[in-house]
Scaffold this motif. Sequence first.
Motif, mmCIF file in Angstrom:
data_model
loop_
_atom_site.group_PDB
_atom_site.id
_atom_site.type_symbol
_atom_site.label_atom_id
_atom_site.label_comp_id
_atom_site.label_asym_id
_atom_site.label_seq_id
_atom_site.Cartn_x
_atom_site.Cartn_y
_atom_site.Cartn_z
ATOM 1 N N ARG A 179 0.830 -1.212 0.000
ATOM 2 C CA ARG A 179 0.000 0.000 0.000
ATOM 3 C C ARG A 179 0.859 1.253 0.000
ATOM 4 O O ARG A 179 0.624 2.191 -0.775
ATOM 5 C CB ARG A 179 -0.896 -0.023 1.244
ATOM 6 C CG ARG A 179 -1.722 1.244 1.456
ATOM 7 C CD ARG A 179 -2.213 1.292 2.888
ATOM 8 N NE ARG A 179 -1.116 1.333 3.834
ATOM 9 C CZ ARG A 179 -1.162 0.819 5.071
ATOM 10 N NH1 ARG A 179 -2.231 0.191 5.499
ATOM 11 N NH2 ARG A 179 -0.118 0.917 5.876
ATOM 12 N N ASP A 180 1.857 1.296 0.855
ATOM 13 C CA ASP A 180 2.695 2.494 0.938
ATOM 14 C C ASP A 180 3.432 2.734 -0.379
ATOM 15 O O ASP A 180 3.644 3.880 -0.780
ATOM 16 C CB ASP A 180 3.702 2.350 2.085
ATOM 17 C CG ASP A 180 3.022 2.369 3.457
ATOM 18 O OD1 ASP A 180 1.829 2.748 3.521
ATOM 19 O OD2 ASP A 180 3.670 1.974 4.444
ATOM 20 N N GLY A 181 3.780 1.652 -1.067
ATOM 21 C CA GLY A 181 4.465 1.801 -2.341
ATOM 22 C C GLY A 181 3.563 2.256 -3.470
ATOM 23 O O GLY A 181 4.041 2.696 -4.522
ATOM 24 N N LEU A 182 2.250 2.147 -3.265
ATOM 25 C CA LEU A 182 1.295 2.513 -4.319
ATOM 26 C C LEU A 182 0.658 3.885 -4.114
ATOM 27 O O LEU A 182 -0.009 4.392 -5.012
ATOM 28 C CB LEU A 182 0.182 1.462 -4.390
ATOM 29 C CG LEU A 182 0.587 0.108 -4.977
ATOM 30 C CD1 LEU A 182 -0.547 -0.899 -4.797
ATOM 31 C CD2 LEU A 182 0.931 0.238 -6.451
ATOM 32 N N THR A 183 0.852 4.480 -2.956
ATOM 33 C CA THR A 183 0.218 5.768 -2.679
ATOM 34 C C THR A 183 0.649 6.832 -3.672
ATOM 35 O O THR A 183 -0.172 7.592 -4.209
ATOM 36 C CB THR A 183 0.526 6.216 -1.238
ATOM 37 O OG1 THR A 183 0.013 5.242 -0.322
ATOM 38 C CG2 THR A 183 -0.113 7.563 -0.946
ATOM 39 N N ASP A 184 1.943 6.891 -3.950
ATOM 40 C CA ASP A 184 2.434 7.874 -4.914
ATOM 41 C C ASP A 184 1.909 7.591 -6.314
ATOM 42 O O ASP A 184 1.629 8.520 -7.086
ATOM 43 C CB ASP A 184 3.961 7.903 -4.926
ATOM 44 C CG ASP A 184 4.546 8.587 -3.703
ATOM 45 O OD1 ASP A 184 3.793 9.302 -3.004
ATOM 46 O OD2 ASP A 184 5.748 8.397 -3.433
ATOM 47 N N LEU A 185 1.767 6.300 -6.650
ATOM 48 C CA LEU A 185 1.211 5.966 -7.960
ATOM 49 C C LEU A 185 -0.221 6.465 -8.075
ATOM 50 O O LEU A 185 -0.598 7.055 -9.102
ATOM 51 C CB LEU A 185 1.238 4.450 -8.185
ATOM 52 C CG LEU A 185 0.486 3.981 -9.438
ATOM 53 C CD1 LEU A 185 1.158 4.521 -10.704
ATOM 54 C CD2 LEU A 185 0.396 2.461 -9.484
ATOM 55 N N TYR A 186 -1.027 6.241 -7.044
ATOM 56 C CA TYR A 186 -2.412 6.706 -7.083
ATOM 57 C C TYR A 186 -2.466 8.221 -7.313
ATOM 58 O O TYR A 186 -3.226 8.708 -8.164
ATOM 59 C CB TYR A 186 -3.137 6.353 -5.783
ATOM 60 C CG TYR A 186 -4.433 7.113 -5.638
ATOM 61 C CD1 TYR A 186 -5.516 6.855 -6.491
ATOM 62 C CD2 TYR A 186 -4.561 8.141 -4.701
ATOM 63 C CE1 TYR A 186 -6.681 7.591 -6.401
ATOM 64 C CE2 TYR A 186 -5.722 8.870 -4.611
ATOM 65 C CZ TYR A 186 -6.781 8.595 -5.454
ATOM 66 O OH TYR A 186 -7.937 9.328 -5.375
ATOM 67 N N ARG A 187 -1.665 8.950 -6.580
ATOM 68 C CA ARG A 187 -1.682 10.407 -6.723
ATOM 69 C C ARG A 187 -1.203 10.835 -8.107
ATOM 70 O O ARG A 187 -1.706 11.805 -8.679
ATOM 71 C CB ARG A 187 -0.834 11.037 -5.617
ATOM 72 C CG ARG A 187 -1.486 10.890 -4.242
ATOM 73 C CD ARG A 187 -0.585 11.343 -3.124
ATOM 74 N NE ARG A 187 -1.293 11.304 -1.841
ATOM 75 C CZ ARG A 187 -0.710 11.153 -0.659
ATOM 76 N NH1 ARG A 187 0.600 11.043 -0.588
ATOM 77 N NH2 ARG A 187 -1.428 11.121 0.447
ATOM 78 N N PHE B 203 -15.269 15.152 -6.154
ATOM 79 C CA PHE B 203 -15.114 13.754 -5.741
ATOM 80 C C PHE B 203 -13.648 13.339 -5.754
ATOM 81 O O PHE B 203 -12.973 13.436 -6.778
ATOM 82 C CB PHE B 203 -15.905 12.829 -6.669
ATOM 83 C CG PHE B 203 -15.806 11.372 -6.295
ATOM 84 C CD1 PHE B 203 -16.556 10.866 -5.250
ATOM 85 C CD2 PHE B 203 -14.964 10.517 -6.983
ATOM 86 C CE1 PHE B 203 -16.466 9.530 -4.889
ATOM 87 C CE2 PHE B 203 -14.871 9.177 -6.642
ATOM 88 C CZ PHE B 203 -15.624 8.678 -5.589
ATOM 89 N N ALA B 204 -13.165 12.872 -4.609
ATOM 90 C CA ALA B 204 -11.813 12.310 -4.513
ATOM 91 C C ALA B 204 -11.772 11.465 -3.251
ATOM 92 O O ALA B 204 -11.884 11.992 -2.143
ATOM 93 C CB ALA B 204 -10.761 13.406 -4.451
ATOM 94 N N PRO B 205 -11.635 10.157 -3.371
ATOM 95 C CA PRO B 205 -11.596 9.307 -2.185
ATOM 96 C C PRO B 205 -10.430 9.658 -1.270
ATOM 97 O O PRO B 205 -9.346 10.028 -1.744
ATOM 98 C CB PRO B 205 -11.404 7.896 -2.768
ATOM 99 C CG PRO B 205 -11.820 8.005 -4.197
ATOM 100 C CD PRO B 205 -11.504 9.399 -4.621
ATOM 101 N N VAL B 206 -10.637 9.558 0.048
ATOM 102 C CA VAL B 206 -9.499 9.658 0.957
ATOM 103 C C VAL B 206 -8.587 8.472 0.660
ATOM 104 O O VAL B 206 -9.056 7.366 0.375
ATOM 105 C CB VAL B 206 -9.939 9.645 2.428
ATOM 106 C CG1 VAL B 206 -10.702 10.916 2.782
ATOM 107 C CG2 VAL B 206 -10.777 8.419 2.764
ATOM 108 N N VAL B 207 -7.305 8.692 0.689
ATOM 109 C CA VAL B 207 -6.372 7.638 0.285
ATOM 110 C C VAL B 207 -6.476 6.433 1.210
ATOM 111 O O VAL B 207 -6.515 5.290 0.771
ATOM 112 C CB VAL B 207 -4.934 8.176 0.240
ATOM 113 C CG1 VAL B 207 -3.951 7.064 -0.093
ATOM 114 C CG2 VAL B 207 -4.823 9.292 -0.798
ATOM 115 N N GLU B 208 -6.525 6.698 2.506
ATOM 116 C CA GLU B 208 -6.677 5.615 3.465
ATOM 117 C C GLU B 208 -7.865 5.877 4.374
ATOM 118 O O GLU B 208 -8.107 7.023 4.759
ATOM 119 C CB GLU B 208 -5.408 5.456 4.311
ATOM 120 C CG GLU B 208 -4.303 4.708 3.585
ATOM 121 C CD GLU B 208 -4.711 3.285 3.228
ATOM 122 O OE1 GLU B 208 -5.352 2.616 4.060
ATOM 123 O OE2 GLU B 208 -4.407 2.864 2.100
#
Length: 425
Positions: free
Chosen positions: A28-36, A397-402
């Motif tokens: 998850r932590d490695g994908l947070t930057d990808l999502y953004r 609309f923007a989901p909270v990341v976590e």
Amino acid sequence: MSDTDSAADSAPDTTAGSPLLARLPDVRDGLTDLYRDLHKNPELSFAETRTAGIVAERLRKLGLRVTTGVGRTGVVGVLANGDGPHVLLRADFDALPVTERTGLPYASTADGIMHACGHDMHVTCLLGALDLLADGRAHWSGTITAVFQPAEEIGQGARAMVDDGLFDRFGTPDVVLGQHVGPFPAGTVGCHPGPALAAADALAVTMYGKGAHGSRPEAAIDPVVMAASTVMRLQTVVSREISGGDTAVVTVGALNAGTKDNIIPDTAELRLNIRTYTDGVRARVLEAVKRIVRAEAEASGATRSPDIDPITTFPVLVNDEAAVRRTVTAFRGHFGAERVFDPGPVTGSEDCGIFGTASGAPVCYWFFGGTAPASYRKAVAAGTADRDIPSNHSPHFAPVVEPTLSTGIEAMTTAALTWLSSGKR
């Protein structure tokens, strides 16, 4: 919607329930930057070339066999791991022609384009699930086909991939699994058996009048009045022609006519959106809409019959009841019953069901929440959820990341494992 998360808003940790999910925090932590990054760089339907390239590169690093250009811009990754069931996991990745107004530091940099429906979150969650599944091959056997689909927003992407030989080239799945983020509390998962998302028909209507100077309406056949009368009359379709026990929605989303206050134009254009759940109701609504449009034109003395042209069509998404029972049972076992709910039929539409219809495989499609739980509870308590909680397709609309990202990864991983054969433990 805020991108700031607090411990109080985070969902309970459930990663201990599966050996594969022990790696979830790192993944998850490695994908947070990808999502953004994906949110910051949205691409419209059938133009998702950057997104497709990123997905393909990530899949190759995970060891999947990757094929690009399926259905124009779609990407397919295959993870084969011995004998067992064949599971199709699907995420869509196109954005919408919406100007973002979230104020997020990673808001869209593309003029007039935004991930206003959460498809960037869908892609990130599926990549996270595939990371866990690829690393945890000892715990399952079978074949996973990961489908990253273009052009969901215009209802053409799933069909394009099927027509491009998706099942001939990659095999027929035993089940189709998909998910969608929505304006529910983050950390929750919702699934409804049977007709789960509505059919949608979008129509473009052109009504023809006769232009004249605004000071001489007697010399005109005013298409603006014609269109206005049509809009009002269309409100009676659902209220007076559809049974109270059935569901239908008729929305006029656009009315365009004229260029200046003192000019009566020649034409007026309407854009309609229709939602239904059954073939009978759909046919009745479409017939009523066309009848009213033509009758109002004739009553107004239109110079010619109106044009009524289809724009997009989505079929009803029907969740297989047995597939839902099996998958939801696994969700309850993993998340806890209090975090799993039935949202009922949703009047939004999705083309994911086409994969099931075309392959003959059962479909299980669910929602996962993207709203900060505290904000959701506050709005519900105040009776303002419809007004205060941004929904899909809103510029806010923007989901909270976590815990949205974690929940989506967990849900997709849990669902996949439910259908794959157990490997050695």
